[in-house]
Design an enzyme around this catalytic site. Structure first.
Site, PDB file in Angstrom:
ATOM      1  N   TRP A   1      30.203  29.225  47.259  1.00 36.48           N
ATOM      2  CA  TRP A   1      30.375  30.685  47.147  1.00 36.48           C
ATOM      3  C   TRP A   1      29.939  31.180  45.774  1.00 36.48           C
ATOM      4  O   TRP A   1      29.760  32.364  45.561  1.00 36.48           O
ATOM      5  CB  TRP A   1      31.829  31.074  47.410  1.00 36.48           C
ATOM      6  N   ASP A   2      29.768  30.244  44.833  1.00 40.35           N
ATOM      7  CA  ASP A   2      29.313  30.581  43.486  1.00 40.35           C
ATOM      8  C   ASP A   2      28.095  31.513  43.569  1.00 40.35           C
ATOM      9  O   ASP A   2      27.952  32.454  42.785  1.00 40.35           O
ATOM     10  CB  ASP A   2      28.894  29.316  42.711  1.00 40.35           C
TER      11      ASP A   2
ATOM     12  N   GLU B   1      42.204  26.821  44.277  1.00 43.96           N
ATOM     13  CA  GLU B   1      42.275  25.500  44.919  1.00 43.96           C
ATOM     14  C   GLU B   1      43.561  24.741  44.613  1.00 43.96           C
ATOM     15  O   GLU B   1      43.708  23.587  45.005  1.00 43.96           O
ATOM     16  CB  GLU B   1      41.041  24.675  44.538  1.00 43.96           C
TER      17      GLU B   1
ATOM     18  N   LYS C   1      44.645  27.641  39.914  1.00 38.03           N
ATOM     19  CA  LYS C   1      43.514  27.049  39.200  1.00 38.03           C
ATOM     20  C   LYS C   1      42.588  28.154  38.685  1.00 38.03           C
ATOM     21  O   LYS C   1      41.949  28.028  37.654  1.00 38.03           O
ATOM     22  CB  LYS C   1      42.759  26.153  40.182  1.00 38.03           C
ATOM     23  N   GLN C   2      42.514  29.256  39.461  1.00 40.60           N
ATOM     24  CA  GLN C   2      41.517  30.282  39.143  1.00 40.60           C
ATOM     25  C   GLN C   2      41.913  31.621  39.754  1.00 40.60           C
ATOM     26  O   GLN C   2      42.820  31.685  40.583  1.00 40.60           O
ATOM     27  CB  GLN C   2      40.167  29.837  39.687  1.00 40.60           C
TER      28      GLN C   2
HETATM   29  C1  BGC Z   1      35.952  25.782  41.889  1.00 38.21           C
HETATM   30  C2  BGC Z   1      35.259  26.463  43.053  1.00 38.21           C
HETATM   31  C3  BGC Z   1      33.760  26.383  42.836  1.00 38.21           C
HETATM   32  C4  BGC Z   1      33.307  24.952  42.624  1.00 38.21           C
HETATM   33  C5  BGC Z   1      31.826  24.831  42.319  1.00 38.21           C
HETATM   34  C6  BGC Z   1      35.424  24.361  41.742  1.00 38.21           C
HETATM   35  O1  BGC Z   1      36.003  23.762  40.627  1.00 38.21           O
HETATM   36  O2  BGC Z   1      37.340  25.741  42.096  1.00 38.21           O
HETATM   37  O3  BGC Z   1      35.676  27.795  43.143  1.00 38.21           O
HETATM   38  O4  BGC Z   1      33.098  26.916  43.927  1.00 38.21           O
HETATM   39  O5  BGC Z   1      34.023  24.405  41.530  1.00 38.21           O
HETATM   40  O6  BGC Z   1      31.485  25.517  41.146  1.00 38.21           O
END
Ligand code: BGC
Length: 755
Positions: free
Chosen positions: A350-351, A477, A587-588
């Site tokens: 999704w980045d 996550e 986490k985010q």
């Molecule tokens: C993040 C995800 C991201 C992925 C790739 C993970 O650490 O939690 O949101 O898509 O890294 O960058």
């Protein structure tokens, strides 16, 4: 002026610095990427990730699942390391050049982002005392995507001698692996099998086939100087010997062409033709084309910060990496690490849609069309994926992929992130809002959105009059498989709303009929979309006045931050996932991200209280997080906080702050930093009602400027301590909202700075 030259003198020669340099100075053009290894290699015992990659070129490999539950992914895709054409060994008489022998009198590495080249400059004294100046310039051509060049210049400074170049072209390559590092593959496998090695009229060609996916790639190598070519089972070596006079530069130019069978059925001929075409013109012409291409890009996308030179350089570096990473056709995408390394195995996440497209959509929207077309091409696989998940209708895009099939090994934090669907639909809408490209909607976008909305209807259900989506994972996550993740539901609501709008637009323009046939959309189904959108359940907690991240989030135990040792961050490396899932710890950005992209769904007060709640429990263990907190802090008028969140994150790769830049750049973070300025400090939003800006100036800066592309017009936005000046650089007059007031931008407008 943006700082286009990044130069480091005496870049370290220890193993860690070399690995870092391989990433930092890699050359890529969206099709191919080459890590910045030394042509001559490193001494025995040094680790290196010596790699050349092609966007979208992959092999399958087994994904071992300990328990064979139905539908778990058992095969993944890996971006392959293809033929190694970097090798050039240089001999001065009987002495071989090495950075690790003799004496380095001077040494620098440079990336020139206006010219699109990297250069290693060395002044070297051999053990026997011969002095030479060696300048090696490399380029991945933006105008000839299959071409990578190395220009190797040697000037003897205190003697004349015989020079010998031994230039290799190797097909016996493997992907990087390190059993001691959990972030990259633990074991490697011979994915690429050499089928043919040929030497033909001064060029060498290696044709290889992938072991499982059955794809072919052909690499061709040619030099400007005539020499002898020796071939082996999996390699070709060219040798050139010449007499070099003291003070007279000698130059070897090595051209590489790559062509693959995903893009061309006649990949072997394409490779040969491209190689010939590139070698037929002076390298200076290729450099001039490269510079002209980049001048065009920078005109559209430069971002200039006044008053912080380091930050300015870091941002220019980040934008350049996005230009290097983005596919230039619809066969690739943008990998989490671009084309700079093997971290995340070259997968697309999704980045792309949520962190990188927001940059391209405002600068070079034509690239977004490629990115979305690539998703469209894989729609049938997404339909199959939804069926595997038990859905009767609709499509579910993979959480991580290269060719379109799911590659996540850990489904709670992978496949369950069905918001990927919402993100793709969101990006389609953003592209449409920025460009007005209805043709794209009619040919691809509408079908994508309809299939995504069918999936929402399929996985959701009504309960007490509200539409619920259960058993999903949001962006955070550390909180997996929950009911009614706010971010997911809000996006689904937005997607469903737009599906209805798009249906009406297609009808108005007489473009509905093909979609009525396939995928078979009907007025009744669209009415169902409208009903679900209106009835979408968005969790809200009356007592706290915030949007809980999901149904169970607030009843969980708080994480003991005070009792967590500093060295236990990032938490994912120190705590079992289940332990994390049972706590209120993020986490985010998750709900805060929803409040950025869909700010009109909640009152400012709810957004403020939620921000304050989540900021206490978010670790930012993902590099995708701080930029979003920075944007929402800007929106809420927390200028200082916005700056704190923005902080040093723009320097993540240049300063290797996450200690894993050797595995590749962090493209989402790079896009996120752009967003923190343009969507954050400048308050830009793309809404159905129009383009919005509300710039503020961080105290540390004296001003900033950027360029925007909006509905075919180009605008320049310049902010200083007093005013915001918006100039129409070209194109038709545009309406826009500045600090909430509607204006028509016909040539230039200057508005006093607020906030
Ligand atoms: C993040 C995800 C991201 C992925 C790739 C993970 O650490 O939690 O949101 O898509 O890294 O960058």
């Amino acid at each position: 002026m943006p700082h286009f030259v990044y130069e480091v003198n005496h870049f370290g020669l220890d193993n860690d610095s070399l690995l870092l340099g391989e990433t930092i100075f890699h050359n890529a053009n969206g099709y191919l990427g080459v890590r910045a290894n030394f042509e001559e290699g490193y001494p025995e015992g040094y680790k290196t990730v010596r790699g050349t990659y092609i966007n979208g070129f992959y092999d399958f490999s087994e994904m071992k699942q300990a328990e064979k539950l139905y539908g778990l992914v058992e095969e993944k895709q890996t971006m392959l390391n293809v033929a190694d054409t970097q090798g050039i060994r240089l001999f001065l008489g009987d002495e071989e050049f090495s950075m690790f022998g003799g004496e380095l009198l001077d040494y620098s590495r440079t990336l020139d982002m206006a010219k699109g080249t990297t250069t290693r400059r060395v002044r070297w004294r051999s053990p026997q005392g011969k002095e030479a100046e060696i300048t090696i310039r490399r380029m991945a051509s933006f105008t000839r995507l299959s071409i990578f060049t190395i220009e190797y210049r040697v000037t003897l400074l205190n003697c004349s001698a015989k020079l010998r170049f031994v230039s290799s072209h190797r097909g016996d390559v493997m992907n990087y692996h390190d059993p001691d590092d959990p972030r990259v593959a633990a074991e490697s496998f011979q994915h690429l099998l050499v089928r043919k090695v040929e030497a033909e009229r001064g060029s060498s060609f290696i044709t290889s086939q992938t072991a499982k996916s059955g794809l072919f790639v052909c690499s061709g190598v040619r030099h400007n100087l005539a020499g002898t070519i020796t071939t082996g089972e999996a390699f070709a070596v060219s040798e050139v010997t010449l007499d070099a006079e003291e003070g007279m530069p000698v130059r070897l130019v090595k051209y590489t062409a790559l062509a693959d069978s995903i893009r061309h059925t006649d990949y072997r001929q394409v490779c040969a033709a491209e190689l010939e075409r590139a070698a037929a013109v002076p390298i200076e012409q290729l450099y001039a084309e490269q510079e002209a291409y980049l001048t065009g890009c920078w005109e559209k996308c430069s971002l200039d910060i006044h008053g912080d030179d380091d930050l300015n350089s870091a941002l220019t570096y980040n934008i350049y990496q996005l230009i290097q990473s983005v596919t230039k056709d619809a066969y690739g995408n943008i990998a989490a690490k671009g084309l700079s390394g093997e971290g995340y195995e070259g997968h697309y996440f999704w980045d792309t849609e949520m962190y990188i497209q927001p940059f391209f959509v405002l600068t070079m929207p034509e690239f977004c069309k490629n990115l979305l077309s690539m998703r469209y091409k894989t729609l049938d696989m997404a339909r199959e994926n939804a069926a595997i998940m038990g859905c009767k209708r609709g499509a579910l895009f993979p959480w991580r992929t290269i060719m379109g099939r799911e590659c996540s090994g850990h489904y709670p934090s992978g496949t369950a992130q069905v918001h990927i669907n919402g993100d793709i639909a969101y990006a389609v809408i953003a592209y449409y809002l920025a460009t007005g490209d209805f043709e794209f909607i009619a040919s691809m976008g509408a079908e994508l959105i309809f299939e995504i909305c069918r999936h929402w209807i399929d996985i959701g259900n009504y309960y007490k009059g509200k539409f619920h989506i259960n058993g999903v994972t949001g962006p955070d996550e550390y909180t997996c498989i929950v009911n009614n993740n706010y971010f997911t539901n809000a996006l689904a609501k937005y997607n469903l709303y737009w599906a209805v709008k798009i249906y009406d637009l297609l009808k108005q323009h007489g473009r509905l009929e093909p979609l009525e046939r396939k995928p078979g959309i009907s007025a009744a189904e669209v009415a169902e979309f409208a009903r679900a959108s209106e009835a979408m359940y968005l969790p809200y907690d009356e007592e706290l006045g915030i949007n809980p991240q999901d149904d169970s989030f607030l009843q969980k135990r708080a994480w003991d931050f005070a009792g967590t040792p500093k060295e236990h961050h990032p938490l994912l490396l120190h705590y079992h996932p289940l332990h994390l899932y049972r706590h209120q710890v993020c986490k985010q950005a998750d709900t805060v991200m929803a409040h950025f992209i869909l700010e009109d769904y909640q009152s400012r007060e709810t957004i403020r209280r939620s921000f304050e709640y989540y900021e206490k429990i978010t670790t930012h263990d993902s590099s995708l997080s701080r930029c979003i907190f920075s944007i929402v802090a800007s929106r809420l008028g927390y200028k200082e906080k916005a700056c704190e969140y923005f902080g040093d994150s723009a320097k993540l790769d240049l300063f290797n702050t996450h200690n894993n830049t050797k595995d590749g750049i962090h493209t989402a973070n790079m896009g996120g930093n752009y967003m923190a300025i343009v969507y954050g400090f400048a308050g830009l939003r793309l809404k159905e009602s129009g383009l919005y800006l509300a710039p503020v100036l961080p105290d540390q800066w004296t001003g900033y400027e950027f360029t925007l592309s909006y509905r075919g017009s180009a605008m320049k936005v310049a902010v200083d301590s007093r005013a915001c000046r918006i100039t129409l650089a070209h194109g038709a007059a545009q309406e826009l909202y500045l600090y909430g007031e509607k204006h028509t931008l016909a040539s230039e407008m200057v508005v006093p700075l607020q906030g």
